[in-house]
Design an enzyme around this catalytic site. Structure first.
Site, PDB file in Angstrom:
ATOM      1  N   CYS A 132       0.835  -1.203   0.000  1.00 27.86           N
ATOM      2  CA  CYS A 132       0.000   0.000   0.000  1.00 27.86           C
ATOM      3  C   CYS A 132       0.872   1.256   0.000  1.00 27.86           C
ATOM      4  CB  CYS A 132      -0.919  -0.038   1.223  1.00 27.86           C
ATOM      5  SG  CYS A 132      -1.997   1.394   1.345  1.00 27.86           S
ATOM      6  N   CYS A 135      -0.441   4.107   2.087  1.00 30.50           N
ATOM      7  CA  CYS A 135      -0.251   3.924   3.530  1.00 30.50           C
ATOM      8  C   CYS A 135       1.217   4.151   3.929  1.00 30.50           C
ATOM      9  CB  CYS A 135      -0.621   2.501   3.959  1.00 30.50           C
ATOM     10  SG  CYS A 135      -2.181   1.911   3.317  1.00 30.50           S
ATOM     11  N   ASP A 136       2.141   3.632   3.154  1.00 36.82           N
ATOM     12  CA  ASP A 136       3.531   3.541   3.613  1.00 36.82           C
ATOM     13  C   ASP A 136       4.529   4.416   2.857  1.00 36.82           C
ATOM     14  OD1 ASP A 136       2.615   1.617   5.365  1.00 36.82           O
ATOM     15  OD2 ASP A 136       3.074  -0.048   4.027  1.00 36.82           O
TER      16      ASP A 136
HETATM   17  C1  LIG Z   1      -0.236  -4.534   5.131  1.00 40.39           C
HETATM   18  C2  LIG Z   1      -1.373  -3.555   4.991  1.00 40.39           C
HETATM   19  C3  LIG Z   1      -1.245  -2.293   5.495  1.00 40.39           C
HETATM   20  C4  LIG Z   1      -2.294  -1.380   5.390  1.00 40.39           C
HETATM   21  N1  LIG Z   1      -2.126  -0.138   5.906  1.00 40.39           N
HETATM   22  C5  LIG Z   1      -3.141   0.756   5.836  1.00 40.39           C
HETATM   23  C6  LIG Z   1      -2.990   2.072   6.369  1.00 40.39           C
HETATM   24  O1  LIG Z   1      -1.938   2.430   6.913  1.00 40.39           O
HETATM   25  N2  LIG Z   1      -4.048   2.920   6.254  1.00 40.39           N
HETATM   26  C7  LIG Z   1      -5.220   2.565   5.645  1.00 40.39           C
HETATM   27  O2  LIG Z   1      -6.160   3.372   5.622  1.00 40.39           O
HETATM   28  N3  LIG Z   1      -5.378   1.333   5.104  1.00 40.39           N
HETATM   29  C8  LIG Z   1      -4.370   0.424   5.180  1.00 40.39           C
HETATM   30  N4  LIG Z   1      -4.518  -0.815   4.608  1.00 40.39           N
HETATM   31  C9  LIG Z   1      -5.794  -1.140   3.956  1.00 40.39           C
HETATM   32  C10 LIG Z   1      -6.854  -1.453   5.036  1.00 40.39           C
HETATM   33  O3  LIG Z   1      -6.306  -2.324   6.006  1.00 40.39           O
HETATM   34  C11 LIG Z   1      -8.101  -2.069   4.414  1.00 40.39           C
HETATM   35  O4  LIG Z   1      -8.609  -1.181   3.437  1.00 40.39           O
HETATM   36  C12 LIG Z   1      -9.170  -2.327   5.479  1.00 40.39           C
HETATM   37  O5  LIG Z   1      -8.674  -3.185   6.482  1.00 40.39           O
HETATM   38  C13 LIG Z   1     -10.419  -2.948   4.880  1.00 40.39           C
HETATM   39  O6  LIG Z   1     -11.298  -3.254   5.918  1.00 40.39           O
HETATM   40  P1  LIG Z   1     -12.431  -4.367   5.789  1.00 40.39           P
HETATM   41  O7  LIG Z   1     -13.010  -4.495   7.162  1.00 40.39           O
HETATM   42  O8  LIG Z   1     -13.313  -4.030   4.656  1.00 40.39           O
HETATM   43  O9  LIG Z   1     -11.690  -5.714   5.368  1.00 40.39           O
HETATM   44  P2  LIG Z   1     -10.492  -6.536   6.082  1.00 40.39           P
HETATM   45  O10 LIG Z   1      -9.589  -5.652   6.830  1.00 40.39           O
HETATM   46  O11 LIG Z   1      -9.921  -7.377   4.994  1.00 40.39           O
HETATM   47  O12 LIG Z   1     -11.259  -7.450   7.122  1.00 40.39           O
HETATM   48  C14 LIG Z   1     -12.057  -8.529   6.712  1.00 40.39           C
HETATM   49  C15 LIG Z   1     -12.130  -9.553   7.845  1.00 40.39           C
HETATM   50  O13 LIG Z   1     -12.990 -10.602   7.436  1.00 40.39           O
HETATM   51  C16 LIG Z   1     -12.448 -11.837   7.848  1.00 40.39           C
HETATM   52  N5  LIG Z   1     -12.932 -12.891   6.958  1.00 40.39           N
HETATM   53  C17 LIG Z   1     -12.636 -13.091   5.644  1.00 40.39           C
HETATM   54  N6  LIG Z   1     -13.275 -14.174   5.164  1.00 40.39           N
HETATM   55  C18 LIG Z   1     -13.981 -14.671   6.205  1.00 40.39           C
HETATM   56  C19 LIG Z   1     -14.829 -15.798   6.347  1.00 40.39           C
HETATM   57  N7  LIG Z   1     -15.088 -16.642   5.312  1.00 40.39           N
HETATM   58  N8  LIG Z   1     -15.394 -16.039   7.566  1.00 40.39           N
HETATM   59  C20 LIG Z   1     -15.149 -15.208   8.619  1.00 40.39           C
HETATM   60  N9  LIG Z   1     -14.342 -14.126   8.534  1.00 40.39           N
HETATM   61  C21 LIG Z   1     -13.772 -13.867   7.351  1.00 40.39           C
HETATM   62  C22 LIG Z   1     -10.938 -11.635   7.737  1.00 40.39           C
HETATM   63  O14 LIG Z   1     -10.239 -12.536   8.589  1.00 40.39           O
HETATM   64  C23 LIG Z   1     -10.793 -10.186   8.177  1.00 40.39           C
HETATM   65  O15 LIG Z   1     -10.538 -10.067   9.554  1.00 40.39           O
HETATM   66  C24 LIG Z   1      -3.492  -1.747   4.723  1.00 40.39           C
HETATM   67  C25 LIG Z   1      -3.623  -3.036   4.197  1.00 40.39           C
HETATM   68  C26 LIG Z   1      -2.576  -3.940   4.324  1.00 40.39           C
HETATM   69  C27 LIG Z   1      -2.720  -5.325   3.766  1.00 40.39           C
END
Ligand SMILES: Cc1cc2nc3c(=O)[nH]c(=O)nc-3n(C[C@H](O)[C@H](O)[C@H](O)COP(=O)(O)OP(=O)(O)OC[C@H]3O[C@@H](n4cnc5c(N)ncnc54)[C@H](O)[C@@H]3O)c2cc1C
Length: 306
Positions: A132, A135-136
């Site tokens: 990202c 982010c970084d």
């Molecule tokens: C390494 C990294 C660093 C990042 N840094 C930043 C940052 O600094 N700032 C920023 O704004 N964004 C950052 N992002 C992006 C940000 O983390 C995501 O946009 C955000 O987390 C999305 O949120 P979400 O809840 O939609 O999905 P996710 O964070 O993907 O959460 C989805 C959850 O659903 C669960 N899940 C999936 N499938 C199933 C299933 N079948 N059954 C039960 N549970 C399930 C997963 O385990 C997970 O916990 C980063 C991403 C990464 C990978």
């Protein structure tokens, strides 16, 4: 027992949905297959989530979100959702071999960045490997970095990184980019950018932190080492939608087709956060979606009861 709302996924989107739904007095359950926080829990520095002038780490932010939702009644069951049946007034979600029923479902299962697939890749996350640039990027001020990929994301990331970095290599396995022509023009015109064509990463080099990439030219077979302090992997992300096949419309990349209101074609089913087809995937946009989805679920329940 029939819940008002089942929330699939305990990332920032899922826990924000849980917070809003809990405060609306809905009977809710979060189903999370791993630990709370989703993707953000894998990063140790978040600088772009408002309210933290000195930044925060993903784990602390994740556990704070979970605790805040729990204060309003959100319980979490740690189980992987394997199957869903989402049509009809009562929906069934199967997780960890057990059936859970609810009148509304918020799908917030997120996405995972596509990895190159090296053993060292995960170990070096936060130590030079990033998925990202938004982010970084700022942590690489004055440094040399490489972006791996050739699509729009790789091009936008590379252009963004030129704001901070001294030099930005773009490593692409083909001899032409897939990125939009406009981005290509800007990349070719930028003095900080150097394209490395027909090349694949053979290894990420490190001494604890990333020190470079070992590249192989696919046409000539030539191996070269490219010194850099950061590598941004921009080869796409994979939405966690396997359990939704045949239930909700997905786009060509597998993201759920739902609009800004998170509504899907199925009554009482909402898709929010990174799993949804959208332009910008970040924590702030995920929490925004979570709040919207909870409000939509609340309204749909009111409609059902009236
Ligand atoms: C390494 C990294 C660093 C990042 N840094 C930043 C940052 O600094 N700032 C920023 O704004 N964004 C950052 N992002 C992006 C940000 O983390 C995501 O946009 C955000 O987390 C999305 O949120 P979400 O809840 O939609 O999905 P996710 O964070 O993907 O959460 C989805 C959850 O659903 C669960 N899940 C999936 N499938 C199933 C299933 N079948 N059954 C039960 N549970 C399930 C997963 O385990 C997970 O916990 C980063 C991403 C990464 C990978």
């Amino acid at each position: 027992m029939v819940y008002d709302t089942l929330i699939i996924g305990g990332g920032p989107c899922g826990y924000t949905a849980a917070l809003y739904a809990g405060r609306a007095d809905l009977k809710i359950l979060v189903l999370e297959k791993g630990t709370a926080g989703g993707q953000m829990s894998t990063t140790d520095h978040i600088d772009n989530y408002p309210g933290f002038p000195d930044g925060t780490d993903g784990y602390s932010l994740a556990s704070a979100m979970e605790r805040q939702a729990a204060r309003f009644g959100a319980q979490t069951v740690q189980a992987e959702v394997q199957k869903v049946q989402l049509d009809g007034p009562v929906k069934t979600v199967t997780a960890g071999g057990k059936d859970y029923c609810a009148r509304t479902v918020i799908v917030a299962a997120g996405a995972s960045p596509r990895e190159l697939g090296f053993e060292e890749e995960r170990r070096l996350r936060g130590k030079g490997v990033s998925y990202c640039a938004t982010c970084d990027g700022v942590f690489y001020r004055g440094k040399t970095v490489a972006v791996v990929g050739g699509g729009d994301t790789a091009a936008v990331d590379a252009l963004f990184l030129t704001r901070f970095c001294e030099k930005v290599y773009v490593v692409h396995r083909r001899d032409a980019l897939r990125a939009a022509k406009e981005y290509q023009k800007r990349l070719f015109a930028n003095e900080k950018v150097e394209l490395i064509w027909d090349s694949v990463v053979e290894r990420i080099l490190a001494d604890g932190n990333v020190t470079g990439l070992r590249l192989r030219n696919k046409k000539t077979g030539e191996i070269r080492e490219l010194p850099c302090q950061g590598v941004f992997i921009a080869i796409g992300s994979v939405p966690n939608t396997a359990f939704l096949e045949g239930q909700l419309p997905l786009d060509e990349e597998g993201y759920v087709m739902a609009g800004e209101d998170t509504a899907t074609p199925l009554a009482g089913v909402f898709a929010a956060g990174d799993i949804r087809r959208k332009a910008f995937r970040q924590i702030v946009t995920a929490v925004s979606d979570g709040a919207t989805a909870a409000k939509m679920a609340e309204e749909s329940l009111m409609h059902l009861r009236s």
